[in-house]
Design an enzyme around this catalytic site. Structure first.
Site, PDB file in Angstrom:
ATOM      1  N   CYS A 120      -0.239  -6.767   1.467  1.00 27.59           N
ATOM      2  CA  CYS A 120       0.434  -5.482   1.299  1.00 27.59           C
ATOM      3  C   CYS A 120       0.435  -4.768   2.643  1.00 27.59           C
ATOM      4  O   CYS A 120      -0.184  -5.227   3.602  1.00 27.59           O
ATOM      5  CB  CYS A 120      -0.232  -4.631   0.224  1.00 27.59           C
ATOM      6  N   CYS A 122       0.120  -1.151   2.794  1.00 22.96           N
ATOM      7  CA  CYS A 122      -0.388   0.225   2.716  1.00 22.96           C
ATOM      8  C   CYS A 122      -1.600   0.484   3.597  1.00 22.96           C
ATOM      9  O   CYS A 122      -1.720   1.550   4.194  1.00 22.96           O
ATOM     10  CB  CYS A 122      -0.658   0.626   1.269  1.00 22.96           C
ATOM     11  N   CYS A 130       3.253   1.272   0.519  1.00 21.50           N
ATOM     12  CA  CYS A 130       3.215  -0.188   0.522  1.00 21.50           C
ATOM     13  C   CYS A 130       4.437  -0.798   1.209  1.00 21.50           C
ATOM     14  O   CYS A 130       4.611  -2.007   1.203  1.00 21.50           O
ATOM     15  CB  CYS A 130       3.089  -0.711  -0.902  1.00 21.50           C
ATOM     16  N   LYS A 199       2.266  -4.608 -11.963  1.00 25.87           N
ATOM     17  CA  LYS A 199       1.271  -3.673 -11.421  1.00 25.87           C
ATOM     18  C   LYS A 199       1.745  -2.261 -11.744  1.00 25.87           C
ATOM     19  O   LYS A 199       2.843  -1.866 -11.345  1.00 25.87           O
ATOM     20  CB  LYS A 199       1.138  -3.866  -9.922  1.00 25.87           C
ATOM     21  N   ARG A 209      -8.815   3.448  -3.368  1.00 23.06           N
ATOM     22  CA  ARG A 209      -8.186   4.030  -2.176  1.00 23.06           C
ATOM     23  C   ARG A 209      -9.230   4.487  -1.180  1.00 23.06           C
ATOM     24  O   ARG A 209      -8.984   4.490   0.021  1.00 23.06           O
ATOM     25  CB  ARG A 209      -7.229   5.147  -2.586  1.00 23.06           C
ATOM     26  N   ARG A 221       3.448   6.470  -5.667  1.00 21.97           N
ATOM     27  CA  ARG A 221       3.917   5.072  -5.660  1.00 21.97           C
ATOM     28  C   ARG A 221       4.820   4.741  -6.844  1.00 21.97           C
ATOM     29  O   ARG A 221       5.073   3.577  -7.125  1.00 21.97           O
ATOM     30  CB  ARG A 221       2.712   4.137  -5.616  1.00 21.97           C
ATOM     31  N   GLU A 237       9.612  -8.259 -15.097  1.00 25.26           N
ATOM     32  CA  GLU A 237       9.022  -8.400 -13.756  1.00 25.26           C
ATOM     33  C   GLU A 237       8.306  -9.754 -13.618  1.00 25.26           C
ATOM     34  O   GLU A 237       8.436 -10.433 -12.605  1.00 25.26           O
ATOM     35  CB  GLU A 237       8.013  -7.269 -13.505  1.00 25.26           C
ATOM     36  N   LYS A 252      -2.166  -5.707 -13.693  1.00 26.75           N
ATOM     37  CA  LYS A 252      -3.109  -4.750 -13.104  1.00 26.75           C
ATOM     38  C   LYS A 252      -2.714  -3.342 -13.499  1.00 26.75           C
ATOM     39  O   LYS A 252      -1.527  -3.023 -13.389  1.00 26.75           O
ATOM     40  CB  LYS A 252      -3.070  -4.905 -11.574  1.00 26.75           C
ATOM     41  N   SER A 278     -10.847  -0.559  -9.802  1.00 26.67           N
ATOM     42  CA  SER A 278     -11.950   0.283  -9.337  1.00 26.67           C
ATOM     43  C   SER A 278     -12.316   1.397 -10.319  1.00 26.67           C
ATOM     44  O   SER A 278     -13.498   1.674 -10.550  1.00 26.67           O
ATOM     45  CB  SER A 278     -11.598   0.878  -7.977  1.00 26.67           C
ATOM     46  N   TYR A 317     -15.209  -6.446  -9.597  1.00 23.83           N
ATOM     47  CA  TYR A 317     -16.278  -6.084  -8.659  1.00 23.83           C
ATOM     48  C   TYR A 317     -17.640  -6.541  -9.164  1.00 23.83           C
ATOM     49  O   TYR A 317     -18.628  -6.429  -8.454  1.00 23.83           O
ATOM     50  CB  TYR A 317     -16.235  -4.571  -8.398  1.00 23.83           C
TER      51      TYR A 317
HETATM   52 ZN   LIG Z   1      -0.087  -1.481  -1.127  1.00 17.40          ZN
END
Ligand SMILES: [Zn+2]
Length: 328
Positions: A120, A122, A130, A199, A209, A221, A237, A252, A278, A317
Site C-alpha cells: 500500500c 499510505c 492509500c 476491505k 494507524r 478512506r 469485489e 477485513k 487492531s 496480533y
Molecule cells: Zn493504505
C-alpha cells in the site's frame, strides 16, 4: 417423561467424545503474524493502544521473525514505516526501502518462513492516503490508475527482494490484474497475490494507524474502502480480484463481517483469509486488563468462530500466543 430417541448430549459426555466429534480445530499453521518495521527507531517501541505489539527497528526484524518461526508459525505479514514520506510514496518502491531490506534480512535468517508484504502507499504518502491524491477546489480525489502504477512498482520491488506473497490492501480498482501482469513480466510468476479483496471502511482500524503511522491528514478512506452496509458489493469485489488473478482473498475486519467471510468461502471456494484487526484486538486486551474477560479463552473462541465461518487463514496480533496455546 417421554422417551427420547435423540439425545445430543450423548456426544458431549467426556473430553474424549468432544474431541472425537469436534468440527473445527486451530493450529499454528492457521495464523499469520503482522510485523511493523520502522526506519525511524533504533530499538523496539511499544504501541500504546495495542498492548503486546511493538514497532521494530530494521536490525531487529529478522530475529523477531525467527522467534515467530520457532513457535511453529508459517508466515508473517510485513508493514513498513519509512523515515521520510512524500507525495509519490517513493519509499514504497525504493530498492533499499524499509520493507525491501526487511524482506532480505528475514529471508536470510529464516528462508523457510513465508514472507507476505502489505502493498500500500499510505505509510509512504505525506498525506496518508492509500493512493495519489488530487485537489479539486475544496475536494480531494484519490486517483485510481496513477495509484495502481505505483502499487505495481511496489509489489514488483517486494517480489524482487524475495517476498513469497504480496498483499495489496489499497482497494484501488484493477490493481490485482495489473500487479499479476507486472510480476509475470518481471519473471516472478511464482510470487502469489493475497488480495485484501473486501476491505471495509471500519472504525476498528484506529489503533493500527498508530502502529503504522498512517492516519489520513485530510478526508477519509470511504471513496476506496467499502461501505460496511454492503455484502453483495463485497462479493463483486472478491469476484473481480479472483478474475484478475488473486491466489488468496481476504476479508477485513473480521468479527463484524462474518457473513461476508462465510459467503466468500462458500461461493468461491478459494483459500480465504480474514484480518482480525487492531481495534478488535484492543477491545479484548482492554477488557482482559480490567479482569472482565479471560483473554486466552476469549481469543480461542474468536479464532474458532472465524475458522467456522470459513477462514482458512487468520491474520492476528495473537499469532505467536496462539501457536503456543494450540500446540498438541
Ligand atoms: Zn493504505
Amino acid at each position: 417423561m417421554r422417551k427420547l430417541l435423540r439425545r445430543p448430549r450423548r456426544l458431549r459426555r467426556s473430553v474424549a467424545l468432544r474431541d472425537l466429534v469436534r468440527e473445527n480445530s486451530l493450529s499454528a499453521h492457521d495464523f499469520i503474524l503482522p510485523l511493523f518495521v520502522s526506519e525511524k527507531i533504533s530499538c523496539r517501541r511499544p504501541i500504546g493502544s495495542m498492548p503486546g505489539v511493538e514497532q521494530l527497528a530494521p536490525n531487529e526484524v529478522a530475529a523477531e521473525a525467527a522467534r515467530a518461526c520457532a513457535t511453529g508459525l508459517r508466515a508473517i505479514i510485513l508493514f513498513g514505516i519509512p523515515s521520510e514520506k512524500d507525495e509519490r510514496a517513493s519509499g514504497a518502491y525504493a530498492e533499499k526501502g524499509v520493507v525491501q531490506e526487511a524482506v532480505r534480512a528475514i529471508k536470510k535468517e529464516c528462508p523457510e518462513l513465508l514472507v507476505i508484504t502489505d502493498v500500500c502507499l499510505c505509510e509512504y504518502m505525506s498525506h496518508g492516503h492509500c493512493g495519489v491524491t488530487r485537489m479539486d477546489g475544496e475536494h480531494f480525489h484519490v486517483h485510481n490508475d496513477e495509484s495502481v502504477e505505483l502499487l505495481v512498482k511496489t509489489a514488483v520491488s517486494h517480489a524482487a527482494a524475495g517476498a513469497d506473497l504480496v498483499a495489496p490492501s489499497d482497494m484501488m480498482d484493477g490493481r490485482v490484474g495489473a500487479i499479476r501482469e507486472a510480476l509475470d513480466t518481471a519473471g516472478f510468476d511464482q510470487t502469489a497475490i493475497l488480495s485484501y479483496a473486501a476491505k471495509f471502511a471500519s472504525a476498528f482500524y484506529g489503533p493500527f494507524r498508530e502502529a503504522a503511522e498512517s492516519p489520513p491528514q485530510f478526508g477519509d478512506r470511504r471513496t476506496y474502502q467499502m461501505d460496511p452496509a454492503n455484502a453483495r458489493e463485497a462479493l463483486r469485489e472478491v469476484a473481480l480480484d479472483i478474475e484478475e488473478g488473486a491466489d488468496i482473498v481476504m476479508v477485513k475486519p473480521a468479527l463484524p463481517y462474518l457473513d461476508i467471510l462465510w459467503r466468500v468461502r462458500e461461493r468461491f471456494g478459494l483459500t480465504t483469509a480474514v484480518y482480525h484487526v487492531s481495534g478488535e484486538y484492543a477491545m479484548v486486551k482492554a477488557a482482559a486488563e480490567r479482569g472482565w474477560i479471560d483473554e486466552r479463552q476469549a481469543v480461542l473462541e474468536i479464532m474458532t468462530g472465524l475458522k467456522r465461518a470459513g477462514a482458512d487463514l487468520i491474520v492476528t496480533y495473537w499469532a505467536k500466543e496462539l501457536a503456543e496455546w494450540t500446540r498438541r
